[in-house]
Scaffold this active site. Structure first.
Site, mmCIF file in Angstrom:
data_model
loop_
_atom_site.group_PDB
_atom_site.id
_atom_site.type_symbol
_atom_site.label_atom_id
_atom_site.label_comp_id
_atom_site.label_asym_id
_atom_site.label_seq_id
_atom_site.Cartn_x
_atom_site.Cartn_y
_atom_site.Cartn_z
ATOM 1 N N TYR A 54 17.051 -94.033 97.365
ATOM 2 C CA TYR A 54 16.883 -94.004 98.819
ATOM 3 C C TYR A 54 17.379 -92.687 99.404
ATOM 4 O O TYR A 54 18.473 -92.222 99.108
ATOM 5 C CB TYR A 54 17.628 -95.162 99.496
ATOM 6 N N GLY A 61 14.296 -96.099 106.435
ATOM 7 C CA GLY A 61 14.273 -97.274 107.296
ATOM 8 C C GLY A 61 13.330 -98.322 106.751
ATOM 9 O O GLY A 61 13.386 -98.691 105.569
ATOM 10 N N HIS A 84 11.970 -87.770 114.483
ATOM 11 C CA HIS A 84 13.145 -88.389 115.100
ATOM 12 C C HIS A 84 13.654 -87.597 116.306
ATOM 13 O O HIS A 84 14.477 -88.104 117.071
ATOM 14 C CB HIS A 84 14.268 -88.533 114.068
ATOM 15 N N ASN A 197 22.297 -88.928 110.258
ATOM 16 C CA ASN A 197 22.763 -90.301 110.070
ATOM 17 C C ASN A 197 24.256 -90.461 110.315
ATOM 18 O O ASN A 197 25.010 -90.819 109.421
ATOM 19 C CB ASN A 197 22.415 -90.744 108.647
ATOM 20 N N ARG A 285 53.918 -102.261 143.296
ATOM 21 C CA ARG A 285 54.941 -102.812 142.398
ATOM 22 C C ARG A 285 54.440 -102.927 140.959
ATOM 23 O O ARG A 285 55.219 -102.772 140.007
ATOM 24 C CB ARG A 285 55.363 -104.190 142.911
#
Length: 512
Positions: A54, A61, A84, A197, A285
Site C-alpha cells: 500500500y 483509499g 487532492h 497524510n 469573586r
C-alpha cells in the site's frame, strides 16, 4: 536569524512558532539525512518486488486494491497531489501554511515515511526562501491527514499551482522556485502520499493557539484584577489558603496573579463602605476558578501537542525492521478534541470578562461609578456601545464553542467512514482566540477608566503601571465622548501583543 535543526526525534512548540511567525531558517540534521536514506532503501526494495504494498505499488483509499505497474508509479504520485489539491474558499494565513509545511517536514525527517533526502531538503529550501503555497480554507476532514491543505503545499514542491513570494505577491510556483534556484521535485514511489497524510495543519494551529492563549490568560487575570479594583471589591477571596483547599493548579495560579497585581491597592476592601456587600458578584469573586479551569485545559492541550510534536504521522509507515505497515495514526481525534476544549474554555473566559464590563457600566451595580463610565451621562453615552461590541463577540464565541469533533461525515466511498473534523476545530479556535483578545481589550478599557474615576483612592502600583502604559499606547482615559473604534483597536493591539502583561510584570515580576 534563528536556525531550527530538524532531526529524527520531532520538534518543539517554540520551533514551530519560530518558523511560522519569525521566519526561522531550517536545516536538516545529520541524523535525519541518515534516517531518510535508510528508510528510502527499504521503500525502493519493496517497490522492486512483485507483491503489492500500500502506498508504494497500489492506489489509495478506496482504490487501494489496484496494483500499479512500475511505469505508472511516478504518474500515480503526481496524480495524488494534483487531484487532492482540491481546496476551496479564502486563503489560509501565511503562518498557518508555514507551520503546516514545517510539521510535515518534521515527520518526513523521522525516517518513517520513505521520502528521499532531496525531497526533505526541497521542503526546507522552499520555507527558507519565504515561498508560501496558496492553501484554501476548506478541504480537510481531519482524517487521512489534512489532505487538501498538504496537497497544495506538495503541489508547490512540484513546481505547480500558485504560491506567495517573500514580497507577498501570488505567482506561479514554478516562477518562484526558479528565481530562488530550487529544482522542482519529481516524486517517486510513496512520496506523494507521504507529503499529504498528516495532522500537521491542525497541530500547527494548536501550537500557535497555545502560545496566544498563554498571553491572553495572563491578560485576563490582569483585567479581572483591574475590574475588582474599579468595583471596590475585596481581594480576600484570592488568599492562597482558600485555593489550597481546592487544589486545581490553574486556579491557584490565576488567584496568585490577581493578588500580585492588586498588591498595595488602596481600592480593594471597600465593599463594606457606603453600599455594604457581604460578597462580590460571581464574575469578580469566581474569576480565578473560571480562568483556572481554562489554564488546566491549556495544560492538557499542551501535553497532547507535545506528544504530537514527537510523533511521526503517516500511512503506511516504514518501520526499522523493514516492514511498511498501514495504520490509523493519521486520525486527528486527539488534536481535534483539545482544539474544541480550548474553544469552550476561551468562550467562558470571554463571557465572564463581559459580565465584569457590564457591571462596571451599570450605575446600579458599579458602587458609585457614573452610568456607562460617561463624562456627562445623557449628553455622553460613554462605553455603552463598546459593551455591545463585546457582547456580540461573546455571543459568537459561544457559537464557536460548539465542538467540531462531535461531527463526522463519511468519505472515499465509505472507506474513510469516521473523521475527526480537526481542521475545522482549529479554524474556529483561531477566530475564538482573536475574539478573546478583543473582549479582554474592552474590559481593559472599561476597568482602567473605572479605576481612574475613583478619585481620592490609590490603585495598586501594578495597576498604575498598566494604566500609564495603555495611555501611552494610544488608549485615552476618561472624558467626553469621542470616536471609540481607534481606542478599542489600540487596546486590542496592547493586549494581543503582550504589552499588557509586560506592563504589569514590570511591577509584579513574572506572572504564572
Amino acid at each position: 536569524m534563528q536556525t531550527v535543526v530538524v532531526g529524527t526525534s520531532g520538534t518543539t512548540a517554540a520551533d514551530v512558532v519560530a518558523v511560522a511567525r519569525r521566519n526561522a531558517r531550517i536545516e536538516l540534521g545529520d541524523d535525519a539525512v541518515v534516517a531518510l536514506t535508510a528508510a528510502r532503501e527499504i521503500v525502493d526494495a519493496l517497490a522492486a518486488k512483485p507483491e503489492p504494498v500500500y502506498g508504494v505499488s497500489t492506489g489509495f483509499g478506496a482504490l487501494a486494491s489496484r496494483h500499479i505497474d512500475h511505469d505508472l508509479r511516478a504518474q500515480l504520485q503526481r496524480n495524488i497531489v494534483r487531484s487532492h489539491a482540491a481546496g476551496m474558499g479564502p486563503r489560509v494565513e501565511r503562518e498557518v501554511v508555514r507551520a503546516l509545511m514545517f510539521l510535515r517536514l518534521k515527520t518526513v525527517c523521522s525516517g518513517h515515511t520513505g521520502v528521499r533526502p532531496q525531497v526533505a531538503q526541497t521542503m526546507a529550501d522552499v520555507l527558507n526562501a519565504g515561498i508560501t503555497p496558496v492553501v484554501h480554507e476548506y478541504g480537510s476532514l481531519g482524517c487521512s491527514g489534512d489532505l487538501a491543505p498538504l496537497s497544495h503545499c506538495a503541489l508547490t514542491l512540484m513546481g505547480e499551482g500558485d504560491a506567495e513570494g517573500p514580497d507577498g505577491t501570488v505567482r506561479p510556483a514554478a516562477e518562484l522556485l526558479a528565481e530562488h534556484g530550487i529544482t522542482p521535485v519529481e516524486l517517486r514511489e510513496k512520496e506523494g502520499l507521504a507529503l499529504l497524510n498528516g495532522t500537521d495543519g491542525m497541530l500547527g494551529m494548536l501550537v500557535m493557539a497555545l502560545a496566544d492563549l498563554d498571553v491572553l490568560y495572563k491578560s485576563a487575570d490582569i483585567t479581572a484584577a483591574l475590574s475588582l479594583e474599579a468595583l471596590l471589591g475585596t481581594a480576600k477571596v484570592l488568599a492562597p489558603e482558600l485555593h489550597a483547599i481546592r487544589p486545581h493548579p490553574g486556579q491557584a495560579a490565576a488567584a496568585a496573579n490577581m493578588l500580585a497585581v492588586l498588591a498595595g491597592s488602596g481600592l480593594t476592601g471597600h465593599h463594606q463602605d457606603d453600599a455594604p456587600r457581604v460578597q462580590d458578584a460571581y464574575s469578580v469573586r469566581c474569576a480565578p476558578q473560571v480562568a483556572g479551569a481554562g489554564r488546566d485545559t491549556l495544560a492538557h492541550a499542551r501535553t497532547v501537542a507535545e506528544r504530537e510534536l514527537a510523533a511521526a504521522v503517516d500511512n503506511p509507515v516504514v518501520l526499522p525492521d523493514g516492514r511498511v505497515e498501514s495504520n490509523g495514526n493519521f486520525h486527528g481525534a486527539p488534536v481535534a478534541y483539545v482544539l474544541d476544549f480550548l474553544a469552550v474554555a476561551a468562550a467562558d473566559l470571554g463571557s465572564i470578562a463581559e459580565r465584569r464590563t457590564d457591571r462596571l457600566l451599570d450605575k446600579n451595580r458599579s458602587h458609585g461609578l457614573p452610568p456607562f463610565l460617561a463624562d456627562d451621562a445623557g449628553v455622553d453615552s460613554g462605553l455603552m456601545i463598546a459593551q455591545y461590541t463585546q457582547a456580540a463577540l461573546v455571543s459568537e464565541m459561544k457559537r464557536l464553542a460548539v465542538p467540531a469533533s462531535a461531527d463526522s461525515i463519511p468519505s472515499s466511498a465509505m472507506q474513510e467512514d469516521h473523521v475527526s473534523m480537526g481542521w475545522s476545530a482549529a479554524r474556529k479556535l483561531r477566530t475564538a482566540v482573536d475574539n478573546l483578545a478583543r473582549i479582554l481589550a474592552v474590559e481593559l478599557y472599561a476597568a482602567t477608566r473605572g479605576v481612574e474615576l475613583r478619585e481620592g483612592l490609590t490603585p495598586a502600583p501594578a495597576s498604575r503601571a498598566v494604566i500609564e502604559a495603555v495611555r501611552k499606547a494610544g488608549v485615552e482615559g476618561p472624558g467626553p465622548d469621542r470616536y471609540l473604534a481607534p481606542d478599542l483597536a489600540a487596546a486590542e493591539r496592547f493586549v494581543r501583543g503582550g504589552e499588557l502583561v509586560a506592563a504589569a510584570e514590570q511591577v509584579t515580576g513574572p506572572l504564572a
